[in-house]
Scaffold this active site. Structure first.
Site, PDB file in Angstrom:
ATOM      1  N   GLU A 150     -14.472   6.676   1.461  1.00  0.00           N
ATOM      2  CA  GLU A 150     -14.000   7.805   0.656  1.00  0.00           C
ATOM      3  C   GLU A 150     -15.229   8.570   0.190  1.00  0.00           C
ATOM      4  O   GLU A 150     -16.228   7.959  -0.216  1.00  0.00           O
ATOM      5  CB  GLU A 150     -13.172   7.339  -0.541  1.00  0.00           C
ATOM      6  CG  GLU A 150     -11.847   6.673  -0.169  1.00  0.00           C
ATOM      7  CD  GLU A 150     -10.898   7.602   0.573  1.00  0.00           C
ATOM      8  OE1 GLU A 150     -10.978   8.829   0.352  1.00  0.00           O
ATOM      9  OE2 GLU A 150     -10.087   7.106   1.358  1.00  0.00           O
ATOM     10  N   ASP A 174      -6.332   1.825   2.671  1.00  0.00           N
ATOM     11  CA  ASP A 174      -6.190   2.573   3.917  1.00  0.00           C
ATOM     12  C   ASP A 174      -6.540   1.734   5.134  1.00  0.00           C
ATOM     13  O   ASP A 174      -5.947   1.881   6.205  1.00  0.00           O
ATOM     14  CB  ASP A 174      -7.088   3.822   3.885  1.00  0.00           C
ATOM     15  CG  ASP A 174      -6.507   4.911   2.994  1.00  0.00           C
ATOM     16  OD1 ASP A 174      -5.456   4.667   2.379  1.00  0.00           O
ATOM     17  OD2 ASP A 174      -7.106   5.996   2.917  1.00  0.00           O
ATOM     18  N   HIS A 217      -5.316   6.806  -0.057  1.00  0.00           N
ATOM     19  CA  HIS A 217      -6.650   7.389   0.083  1.00  0.00           C
ATOM     20  C   HIS A 217      -7.690   6.591  -0.695  1.00  0.00           C
ATOM     21  O   HIS A 217      -8.628   7.150  -1.263  1.00  0.00           O
ATOM     22  CB  HIS A 217      -6.661   8.862  -0.345  1.00  0.00           C
ATOM     23  CG  HIS A 217      -5.949   9.769   0.615  1.00  0.00           C
ATOM     24  ND1 HIS A 217      -6.478  10.118   1.835  1.00  0.00           N
ATOM     25  CD2 HIS A 217      -4.737  10.364   0.533  1.00  0.00           C
ATOM     26  CE1 HIS A 217      -5.625  10.917   2.455  1.00  0.00           C
ATOM     27  NE2 HIS A 217      -4.560  11.071   1.700  1.00  0.00           N
ATOM     28  N   ASP A 259     -13.279   1.938   6.229  1.00  0.00           N
ATOM     29  CA  ASP A 259     -12.940   3.296   5.815  1.00  0.00           C
ATOM     30  C   ASP A 259     -13.864   3.692   4.675  1.00  0.00           C
ATOM     31  O   ASP A 259     -14.325   2.839   3.898  1.00  0.00           O
ATOM     32  CB  ASP A 259     -11.481   3.366   5.359  1.00  0.00           C
ATOM     33  CG  ASP A 259     -11.093   4.767   4.903  1.00  0.00           C
ATOM     34  OD1 ASP A 259     -11.069   5.675   5.750  1.00  0.00           O
ATOM     35  OD2 ASP A 259     -10.834   4.943   3.707  1.00  0.00           O
TER      36      ASP A 259
END
Length: 528
Positions: free
Chosen positions: A102, A252, A247, A100
């Protein structure tokens, strides 16, 4: 135990055995000596950590120490985590890489994303156990790109990444983790994969390539249905009682893995007693974008989950055979819709946007005089025929056409759009707003998209939009379709022709995109 380690390190396993005056070396001593040799490896590992070198030089060396019966994996893991130069697995491994990212949130049109954090977990595809994890904050080239909306999204501030490495500093590690493995994540096809490719391109490096891809957003939407509403990670976590989504990349990723396990478990249990446990789930029409990325197709050795992605792709090569609709003459007076207002009947100061209860969630709706607003407009010119750019949650083509908007209707729609955008911002949404009316397209007139949704009908799908045809004589005929055929429908919606449209306004906030969609309920085509 500590004294034993020190004596072994000083004298070696052989001398240590002599010091104990052991006359016979049996199986138990053999096991003990093997463990002592692994303790020597631990000492070597400590020395590497102290000199800021990777704790391991090979996967075999790492696995041997993790399997040490005396030390155990926890002690070794703590030692490994203590070194800044962590051991990183080699590229092209058999593990599935759940990852993931950000990023910053673009504050204006055309602004690009900047990576702020990368997190990944490598899991064994047969047992789904974690074998490696990695996360790092990333300092963007422009700290000013971290806007208020960006901080509100993931909590990563300029101060947080001020001393973090740049992407160029961690690119080798990210490449080793991802390249040649099966990639998995939530909405990675549309969001995370392009961000990885962009980041490598910005530093002039070749981007890693997957050998297979598992995007859990369309996969779970198709297999699990819309039980968790919009199927965002936060909604899925709430549905399964996993807590709130943070987040942050590594958190996550772990939440994503738990969601997949929970969904798989529920489906497994339902399959065991389908008549008792199965839940009928309604089809939803929120879009799932079909992208044209250069991601390699999954191999036969990849998990069955990867194969399900292929089932969701639209096979547009099927040629149209026989006409799939019948024509039914109707009375001219029956072609209208009650409750649908023409633009002249709308008072803009009576338009308002407010939440509408929708199951466990709230859905934004547009009202006129406290009644849901339904619009109709005659003689709208078709600019572009049927588009199949998107797929719905069941993998069916999500159809729409582009039509010109008369001035009076344009003002009404712009008022609705402005009020819905204001409410979206006040609610704290960080999604990018998609304007309803497009004014900078290929034609001089403002245009909008009219969506033609499909619904399940037994083992096939049909249009939920009623479609009529008005002959030059004024007679109106209803077209009754038996299946969805985009090419056949496209032959009816000819650019330059006109139609009467009856449609609803459907506000959406999905996959970091928000706006109002016009859902056609009835379309009356005019013959030339």
């Amino acid at each position: 135990m500590q004294q034993h380690i020190l004596r072994v390190v000083a004298n070696g396993p052989g001398n240590y055995a002599k010091a104990l005056k052991i006359s016979r070396v049996g199986q138990s001593l053999s096991r003990e000596m093997t463990s002592l040799q692994r303790m020597l490896q631990l000492r070597t590992m400590q020395q590497r950590v102290q000199s800021n070198q990777p704790a391991f030089r090979s996967t075999a060396e790492r696995n041997a120490l993790y399997n040490c019966p005396i030390l155990g994996w926890q002690e070794t893991r703590e030692m490994e985590a203590a070194t800044p130069a962590r051991w990183v697995p080699q590229a092209e491994g058999p593990e599935i890489a759940f990852f993931d990212t950000e990023t910053t949130v673009p504050s204006r049109k055309g602004e690009s994303y900047s990576l702020l954090e990368f997190g990944a977990i490598l899991v064994c595809p047969k047992r789904l156990v974690e074998v490696f994890s990695y996360s790092t904050l990333i300092k963007p080239a422009d700290l000013d790109a971290i806007s208020v909306a960006s901080v509100r999204c993931n909590g990563i501030t300029r101060e947080s990444v001020g001393s973090a490495p740049t992407f160029a500093d961690v690119a080798d590690t990210v490449y080793a983790i991802l390249h040649g493995r099966v990639w998995a994540g939530h909405n990675i096809v549309r969001f995370d994969c392009p961000r990885i490719k962009e980041a490598f391109s910005e530093i002039g490096r070749t981007s890693p390539e997957p050998k297979g891809l598992i995007d859990t957003l369309p996969l779970l939407t198709q297999r699990f249905g819309r039980r968790a509403g919009d199927m965002k990670m936060a909604s899925l976590a709430t549905y399964f009682g996993l807590g709130r989504q943070s987040h942050r990349s590594l958190d996550d990723v772990r939440m994503n893995l738990e969601v997949v396990k929970n969904c798989a478990t529920v489906l497994f249990l339902e399959a065991s007693l389908p008549d008792v446990l199965s839940v009928a789930t309604p089809l939803d029409e929120l879009p799932i974008t079909r992208t044209n990325t250069n991601i390699a197709s999954p191999s036969n050795e990849t998990s069955l989950l990867v194969a399900h992605i292929e089932e969701m792709k639209l096979d547009s090569s099927n040629a149209r055979t026989a006409q799939s609709y019948t024509i039914i003459p109707i009375d001219e007076g029956s072609s209208g819709f009650s409750g649908y207002l023409e633009p002249d009947e709308i008072l803009t100061h009576h338009i308002k946007v407010s939440p509408l209860p929708f199951g466990q969630f709230a859905k934004t709706a547009v009202f006129h005089k406290d009644v849901p607003l339904h619009l109709c407009c005659t003689s709208m010119k078709i600019c572009f025929g049927v588009s199949t750019k998107f797929l719905d949650s069941a993998g069916r083509p999500k159809l729409n056409i582009v039509v010109e908007v008369p001035e009076k209707l344009c003002k009404v729609l712009e008022q609705c759009d402005e009020m819905a955008l204001k409410m979206s911002m006040e609610s704290g949404s960080i999604s990018q707003w998609r304007p309803l009316v497009k004014k900078d397209g290929y034609v001089n007139q403002p245009t909008v998209r009219l969506h033609i949704p499909t619904v399940a009908n037994g083992d096939r799908a049909i249009y939920s939009t009623e479609i009529y045809q008005r002959e030059l004589s004024g007679n109106v005929q209803k077209l009754v379709f038996t299946k969805v055929d985009a090419s056949e429908l496209d032959s009816l919606f000819i650019p330059g022709h006109t139609l009467d449209a009856f449609f609803n306004l459907d506000a959406y906030d999905y996959q970091q995109n928000a706006g109002i969609r016009l859902v056609a309920k009835r379309l009356v085509l005019h013959s030339k």
